[in-house]
Design an enzyme around this catalytic site. Structure first.
Site, PDB file in Angstrom:
ATOM      1  N   CYS A 114       1.087  -0.919   0.426  1.00 27.98           N
ATOM      2  CA  CYS A 114      -0.171  -0.210   0.096  1.00 27.98           C
ATOM      3  C   CYS A 114       1.083   0.938   0.271  1.00 27.98           C
ATOM      4  CB  CYS A 114      -1.197  -0.124   1.237  1.00 27.98           C
ATOM      5  SG  CYS A 114      -2.228   1.056   0.611  1.00 27.98           S
ATOM      6  N   HIS A 218      -3.561  -5.048   0.012  1.00 26.92           N
ATOM      7  CA  HIS A 218      -3.595  -4.607   1.747  1.00 26.92           C
ATOM      8  C   HIS A 218      -3.591  -6.641   1.665  1.00 26.92           C
ATOM      9  CE1 HIS A 218      -2.811  -1.523   4.003  1.00 26.92           C
ATOM     10  NE2 HIS A 218      -3.555  -1.088   3.175  1.00 26.92           N
ATOM     11  N   GLU A 220      -2.118  -8.700   3.626  1.00 20.93           N
ATOM     12  CA  GLU A 220      -1.502  -9.107   5.079  1.00 20.93           C
ATOM     13  C   GLU A 220      -2.908  -9.112   5.184  1.00 20.93           C
ATOM     14  OE1 GLU A 220      -1.271  -6.315   3.806  1.00 20.93           O
ATOM     15  OE2 GLU A 220      -2.329  -5.023   5.748  1.00 20.93           O
TER      16      GLU A 220
END
Ligand code: MN
Length: 250
Positions: A114, A218, A220
């Site tokens: 990001c 994102h 994660e």
């Protein structure tokens, strides 16, 4: 010696009350740590500190994750602030730019996420849209409006790329929590994914390095719970970190 590479994860300096240094904390969203651990690594949180310390911190780790956060200060790519720019933190920008240039020189594996892909681009001379909605007219395409962290928009992925190898041939739909985006790609950086709707850059790679990848979404948020195509990015980083470690010890 264990086989869990140590991965440096950058922090966001949270200014709960900007005027009170007592309340400034180095923070990281837990899912970055969980994703690195799930992929077989250990996490070392890197505080936002002097650029002079970047090399010494890199001596400790086998790979890097650059995390999300606030906007990149436009002075780092030679622009005045756009009226729609959000919070910036020059200190973090300067530290991460030093970290990225030094890590690149060492050919260290990198996953930049990001804001991470944005500061990566700026570190190598690229620039950003300071505010996608007002500068491109795409007002909702990258601002996720769903209650979970699942996919929001589709990508076109370049077939001969690290990203394509990691995430496989099926169409890739990703989450999207950004109002800035990479505009002109920096030196040596190749856009390997773009949003289907507006063509904006969603991934950058340097194909001259073994593992140098930045993504605008994102992973994660979903890798931490094991979603395969998100976790694949972290597993790739850890494999590259292990390769590098074993090469260095020979
Ligand atoms: Mn997006």
């Amino acid at each position: 010696m264990n086989d869990r590479p140590l991965i440096g994860i950058t922090c966001r300096t949270a200014l709960h009350q900007a005027s009170q240094k007592l309340r400034q904390t180095e923070t990281v969203t837990r899912t970055y740590v969980e994703s690195v651990e799930r992929a077989g690594g250990l996490a070392l949180l890197l505080p936002n500190t002097s650029p002079d310390a970047a090399e010494a911190y890199l001596d400790l780790v086998s790979g890097l994750v650059l995390t999300g956060g606030d906007d990149v200060a436009p002075r780092f790519y030679g622009e005045e602030p756009h009226p729609a720019i959000d919070l910036v933190d020059d200190r973090r920008d300067a530290f991460e730019i030093a970290l990225l240039r030094a890590a690149h020189a060492r050919r260290m594996p990198l996953l930049a996420i990001c804001r991470g892909v944005q500061i990566l681009n700026v570190a190598f001379g690229g620039d950003l849209y300071q505010d996608l909605p007002s500068q491109t007219g795409n007002t909702l395409g990258h601002a996720q409006r769903r209650l979970d962290d699942g996919p929001w928009h589709e990508l076109n992925v370049e077939p001969p790329s690290l990203l394509a190898r990691l995430s496989g041939p099926a169409p890739l739909h990703v989450n999207s929590f950004h109002h800035q985006a990479c505009r002109r790609a920096g030196r040596g950086l190749v856009p390997t994914a773009r949003a289907v709707r507006d063509g904006s850059i969603e991934a950058l790679e340097d194909p001259s390095l073994p593992f140098w990848l930045g993504v605008q979404w994102h992973p994660e948020l979903n890798a931490a719970s094991g979603e395969p195509r998100s976790l694949a990015l972290f597993s790739g980083l850890l494999s590259a970190a292990r390769e590098r470690g074993s090469a260095a010890s020979k």
